[in-house]
Design an enzyme around this catalytic site. Structure first.
Site, short mmCIF file in Angstrom:
data_model
loop_
_atom_site.label_atom_id
_atom_site.label_comp_id
_atom_site.label_asym_id
_atom_site.label_seq_id
_atom_site.Cartn_x
_atom_site.Cartn_y
_atom_site.Cartn_z
N LEU A 97 0.82 -1.21 0.00
CA LEU A 97 0.00 0.00 0.00
C LEU A 97 0.86 1.27 0.00
CD1 LEU A 97 -2.74 -1.12 2.56
CD2 LEU A 97 -2.76 -1.33 0.06
N HIS A 142 -3.33 4.22 -2.59
CA HIS A 142 -4.33 3.39 -1.89
C HIS A 142 -4.94 4.16 -0.73
CE1 HIS A 142 -1.54 0.15 -3.51
NE2 HIS A 142 -2.70 -0.24 -3.98
N GLY A 183 -8.70 3.12 -8.30
CA GLY A 183 -7.87 4.24 -8.74
C GLY A 183 -7.85 4.38 -10.26
N GLU A 184 -7.84 5.61 -10.73
CA GLU A 184 -7.89 5.87 -12.17
C GLU A 184 -6.57 5.59 -12.89
OE1 GLU A 184 -9.43 9.84 -12.53
OE2 GLU A 184 -11.43 9.17 -11.91
N LYS A 185 -5.51 5.26 -12.14
CA LYS A 185 -4.28 4.86 -12.84
C LYS A 185 -4.60 3.65 -13.74
CE LYS A 185 -0.80 2.72 -10.92
NZ LYS A 185 -0.70 1.52 -11.80
N SER A 214 2.53 0.26 -6.88
CA SER A 214 3.28 -0.69 -6.05
C SER A 214 4.54 -1.16 -6.78
CB SER A 214 2.40 -1.89 -5.71
OG SER A 214 1.23 -1.43 -5.08
#
Ligand code: PAF
Length: 284
Positions: free
Chosen positions: A33, A37, A147-149, A186
């Site tokens: 995380l 996150h 998440g929009e990534k 990550s």
């Protein structure tokens, strides 16, 4: 915060919360995380009575065994972050608990899953649909946060939720970046010093592609010039860069081909052997 290891315990915890009329926010993660996150967890905390965060490196979504083997696992640190964020339940199951038998379900994810990550990583999105559908069924969330990534992943999860008839809000949350623009991931811990110094250039090139649009370049030309710009940087290699309709994920040649949500440029780039993804939304 309670750490839950079994599906049965998770079901018990959420069904008593549901019975008491409480809303449940679910944040599915694969652990390791970071602040990205944390932003999802904080939002879930603000918007729900109960927050469940799952931490599970899902084997069925890895099409590369080395990637699965080397995926960072930091369970103790993850638990500390989640406790600090005021999470109610951290669901940290084993693979045997999640998949007591092989999951053979094949989801009809349609065109949103056929391009970009779907084309480059066969089976990846089916694996994501398998785990996320299990988590939705077990945690019964009122809202789930992504998440929009992983921009395309959100479209795929919406499609899976529609197919399976899940009644929940899927909340997409903005990318969190390092001060130099690198999207948090990550996988960033795998970047060596040299690659880490080059990686923020991905964001610079994506921002420059917004300028290309402003200068009057069409979408197909912008995509071509942006791909070249990435590949012209020593140490970066584009696996793909595509400008797509933000709802359908299909590539557009002309900006005016896009529907109501407009266009997004999605990049997957190798940097020092690490596969990084990022994207940018084009102003209308
Ligand atoms: O985005 C991720 O971390 C994973 O794909 C998800 C949604 C947690 C499913 O394993």
């Amino acid at each position: 915060m309670e750490i839950i290891r079994t599906v049965e315990k998770l079901r018990e915890a959420v069904s008593s919360a549901r019975a008491a009329g409480k809303t449940i926010g679910l944040v599915p993660t694969m652990g390791a995380l970071h602040a990205g996150h944390r932003s999802l967890v904080d939002r879930a905390r603000r918007e729900n009575d109960i927050v469940v965060v799952s931490v599970f490196v899902n084997p069925t979504q890895f099409n590369n065994p080395d990637d699965l083997r080397t995926y960072p696992r930091t369970e103790e640190a993850d638990a500390a972050i989640l406790a600090d964020a005021g999470v109610d339940y951290a669901f940290m199951p084993t693979a045997e608990e999640v998949y007591p038998e092989p999951d053979t379900r094949e989801f009809d994810l349609g065109p949103v899953a056929a391009v970009m990550e779907g084309a480059m990583r066969p089976g990846h999105f089916n694996g994501v649909a398998q785990i996320v559908s299990k988590l939705f069924a077990w945690a019964q969330p009122t809202r789930a946060y992504f998440g929009e990534k992983d921009f395309q992943q959100i479209a795929v999860i919406r499609r899976m939720a529609e197919l399976e008839g899940f009644d929940l809000d899927i909340v997409s949350c903005p990318i969190v970046r390092e001060a130099d623009g690198l999207a948090l991931s990550s996988r960033n811990v795998r970047l060596n010093e040299q690659a880490r110094a080059i990686a923020p250039k991905i964001r610079e090139v994506l921002l420059a592609s917004v300028d290309l649009k402003a200068q009057g370049y069409e979408a197909d030309e912008t995509a071509r010039l942006t791909t070249d710009a990435i590949n012209n940087i020593d140490g970066l290699e584009a696996e793909y860069f595509q400008i797509v309709d933000a709802r359908t994920m299909q590539p557009v040649s002309r900006w005016s081909d896009a529907g109501d949500l407009g266009t997004v440029g999605c990049a997957t780039v190798y940097c020092g052997g690490v596969r990084l993804i990022d994207n940018i939304t084009y102003p209308a």
